[in-house]
Write a protein that holds these residues in place. Structure first.
Motif: not given
Length: 159
Positions: A7-9, A14-15, A47-48, A52-62
């Motif tokens: 699930f981490l791969l 995951l994000c 992870i949750l 939230m942090l990724l959706s608010s901080r980064l325009p491109e996906k990891i």
């Protein structure tokens, strides 16, 4: 490895995924197996929070575990998402150690031949190491290594 860390791969799921029940079960299972290293329930919460942090901080996906680990380290080092950081480090380390081990054995099979019977163990190990680290060996200029030693054992007779 794939059963525990699978699930981490898939970092996008995951994000940015929505199925939290499956994620909770995966985090608990992984946390039970690595109970001395991290807490599975805390991993789930991190992870949750990271979602939230990724959706608010980064325009491109990891898209890869390496990118996620780099983001975590650059965002706050060891104090932010400590369980998620540890899990990613374990994931990336295990994959590397397994691959390097398999590569060592495959290189050894290539080197084994009729010459091995006449070779000492030290020489065989040196050949395997040179074969595994082929990129470094190809960059090495052996003339710089040989030239200082050549005059010391010169057996050439000059006329």
């Amino acid at each position: 490895m794939d059963l525990k860390f699978g699930f981490l791969l898939n970092v996008e799921e995951l994000c940015y995924g929505y199925n939290t029940d499956v994620l909770l079960g995966n985090c608990k299972n992984l946390g039970d197996f690595y109970s001395l290293d991290f807490n599975g329930l805390e991993l789930y919460d991190e992870i949750l929070d990271c979602r939230m942090l990724l959706s608010s901080r980064l325009p491109e996906k990891i898209k890869t575990p390496e990118q996620l680990l780099q983001f975590i380290v650059s965002y706050g080092g060891e104090s932010v998402f400590p369980n998620l950081r540890i899990v990613l480090q374990i994931l990336l380390t295990i994959a590397t150690s397994i691959a390097s081990c398999e590569r060592s054995f495959s290189k050894l099979k290539l080197i084994l031949s009729y010459l091995r019977a006449s070779m000492r163990q030290k020489r065989l190990c040196d050949l395997v190491f040179s074969s595994i680290e082929k990129a470094v060996t190809e960059k090495t200029d052996f003339n710089d290594i040989i030239n200082p030693f050549a005059p010391l054992k010169a057996r050439k007779v000059y006329f």
